[in-house]
Scaffold this motif. Structure first.
Motif, PDB file in Angstrom:
ATOM      1  N   GLY A  98      29.833 -15.349   0.751  1.00  0.00           N
ATOM      2  CA  GLY A  98      29.875 -15.600   1.894  1.00  0.00           C
ATOM      3  C   GLY A  98      31.126 -17.194   2.974  1.00  0.00           C
ATOM      4  N   LYS A  99      31.757 -16.787   4.059  1.00  0.00           N
ATOM      5  CA  LYS A  99      32.451 -16.416   4.545  1.00  0.00           C
ATOM      6  C   LYS A  99      31.720 -17.754   5.868  1.00  0.00           C
ATOM      7  CE  LYS A  99      35.888 -14.377   7.022  1.00  0.00           C
ATOM      8  NZ  LYS A  99      36.644 -12.931   7.326  1.00  0.00           N
ATOM      9  N   ILE A 100      32.972 -19.224   5.617  1.00  0.00           N
ATOM     10  CA  ILE A 100      33.338 -19.736   6.684  1.00  0.00           C
ATOM     11  C   ILE A 100      34.197 -19.654   7.512  1.00  0.00           C
ATOM     12  CG2 ILE A 100      32.694 -22.340   7.469  1.00  0.00           C
ATOM     13  CD1 ILE A 100      30.813 -22.950   4.790  1.00  0.00           C
ATOM     14  N   GLN A 101      34.664 -19.454   9.059  1.00  0.00           N
ATOM     15  CA  GLN A 101      35.156 -19.838   9.432  1.00  0.00           C
ATOM     16  C   GLN A 101      35.449 -21.093  10.211  1.00  0.00           C
ATOM     17  OE1 GLN A 101      34.871 -15.430  11.109  1.00  0.00           O
ATOM     18  NE2 GLN A 101      37.145 -15.309  11.188  1.00  0.00           N
ATOM     19  N   PHE A 102      36.635 -21.688  10.490  1.00  0.00           N
ATOM     20  CA  PHE A 102      37.405 -22.638  11.121  1.00  0.00           C
ATOM     21  C   PHE A 102      37.995 -22.597  12.069  1.00  0.00           C
ATOM     22  CE2 PHE A 102      38.251 -27.727  10.648  1.00  0.00           C
ATOM     23  CZ  PHE A 102      37.611 -27.979  12.193  1.00  0.00           C
TER      24      PHE A 102
END
Length: 423
Positions: free
Chosen positions: A329-333
């Motif tokens: 899983g990957k979250i980009q901010f």
């Protein structure tokens, strides 16, 4: 300060510090502090265009060197021929900086050292190549070895200065935290008072509920008609008292939350660090196979830090839930900006949102997060709160783009005038 003013100021500072130099070789080749200043400026002001700064800094440095040589009796044309290769030195720095920024090298000081070293080698190599081609200097291994040592030295100086500034800032933060802890104690004591009043009101509410139910039974059975009016008036009085008490509680909570913080401001990068740290702990605590990556962008001072933290936290927690059952899983901010607005993007590769649900996700109470084992359902307020703050408190907008089983992107756009305060 606007971008144009920042660019002009950066160019002037770089050009002036470039006049602090040593002549290592003959024919005008100078080793200056300009590249050190260039890196330090762009470490803190990443929203500026390094290529533009490189071009104009190179031109101005060249002209200043020619002017200085003329003051000491030199001629314009020989001076220009001797110094114009330095223009390409700064252009290469600008291009290299732009590349390393996009690759995320400026989020880690070790990588900054590597970027500074490589950039120095490339910039000096380009300048020496041009000087060699026009016959000003002859390249040999000794010169290239010296330039490598110079690059290592300047990269190390950049690393030392940035670390020193980082730890100095930490000292200031620790001092501020001590003051904030005192204020936190004041806030806590104030909240306890308001909680006591709220608990007291719970007794009133239960009493009113009992009176209302008692009146309902009397009306249903058509008994004691002569007491209905008095019972109704008593219920109304008690509700009025509850309302007054809650007005006092609300007023008290506002006072408590404004203790010592109404005039405090925060830098955006500090806000991001707080949020990122919290989300990393959440991902780890939930044993989720995922990570969060941040692109800091421009650092600005704001008095709306509580609003921003609330927006980001609600959206990022939503993204954490979305990647909970995913592998890798990957979250980009991401933070971007233009002349008028700050743009924040939160992107995940989670479960996505179905097309039929997209139009409802900002509705209060709407939620797709149901625990089928317990029957518990999420309150469905996070996205609604984020939208309300973005649109009604900060005069901005929030949009969502999603594809089922692929991922989701939230895009928040807020005017600079709603966020920025002067330093």
């Amino acid at each position: 300060m606007g971008k144009i003013k920042k660019h002009i100021l950066s160019i002037m500072i770089i050009s002036i510090t470039s006049q602090m130099y040593l002549m290592l070789f003959t024919n005008g080749f100078a080793v200056s502090a300009g590249i050190i200043t260039f890196f330090i400026i762009y470490y803190f002001y990443r929203d500026l265009n390094s290529i533009i700064t490189g071009v104009f800094s190179g031109i101005l440095v060249c002209l200043l060197r020619v002017l200085v040589s003329m003051v000491y009796g030199g001629n314009f044309l020989p001076g220009l021929i001797s110094h114009f290769p330095e223009t390409f030195f700064y252009i290469v720095i600008g291009v290299s900086l732009s590349f390393f920024m996009k690759k995320g090298f400026f989020d880690n000081l070790g990588k900054v050292f590597l970027a500074a070293f490589i950039t120095d080698i490339l910039a000096n190599g380009t300048e020496m190549f041009i000087r060699n081609k026009i016959g000003i200097i002859i390249l040999d291994y000794n010169i290239m070895g010296t330039l490598t040592l110079v690059a290592l030295s300047r990269a190390f100086i950049v690393w030392i200065i940035l670390n020193a500034l980082k730890y100095y800032r930490l000292l200031l933060v620790n001092k501020e935290n001590a003051e904030k802890y005192k204020k936190f104690l004041m806030i806590s004591s104030g909240l306890k008072t308001e909680i006591y009043l709220m608990e007291k009101n719970m007794d009133y509410i239960e009493k009113v509920m009992a009176e209302a139910y008692n009146l309902y039974e009397k009306i249903s059975s058509n008994e004691e008609k002569d007491t209905w009016k008095e019972n109704a008036i008593n219920i109304a009085k008690n509700i009025h008292e509850i309302k007054k008490d809650y007005s006092l509680v609300l007023h008290g909570l506002k006072d408590v939350t404004e203790i010592g913080i109404s005039e405090e401001n925060m830098y955006y990068h500090d806000i991001t660090n707080i949020i990122e740290d919290g989300i990393k702990k959440l991902i780890k605590g939930e044993n989720i196979d995922g990570k969060i990556e941040t692109q800091l962008g421009e650092n600005f001072l704001t008095s709306s830090h509580f609003y921003l933290i609330s927006i980001f936290r609600n959206l990022l927690v939503n993204s954490v839930d979305a990647i909970a059952n995913r592998k890798n899983g990957k979250i980009q901010f991401i933070h971007e900006s233009n002349e008028n607005n700050h743009i924040f993007k939160i992107i995940d590769n989670g479960t996505g949102i179905s097309e039929k649900d997209l139009e409802y996700i900002f509705s209060p109470g709407f939620s797709t997060k149901i625990d089928y084992n317990t029957g518990n359902i999420n309150r469905g307020l996070g996205l609604s709160i984020a939208q309300d703050i973005a649109e009604n408190k900060l005069n901005g907008s929030i949009k969502v783009f999603s594809e089922l089983n692929t991922g989701t992107m939230f895009k928040i756009e807020i005017p600079r005038t709603s966020l920025e305060v002067k330093e």
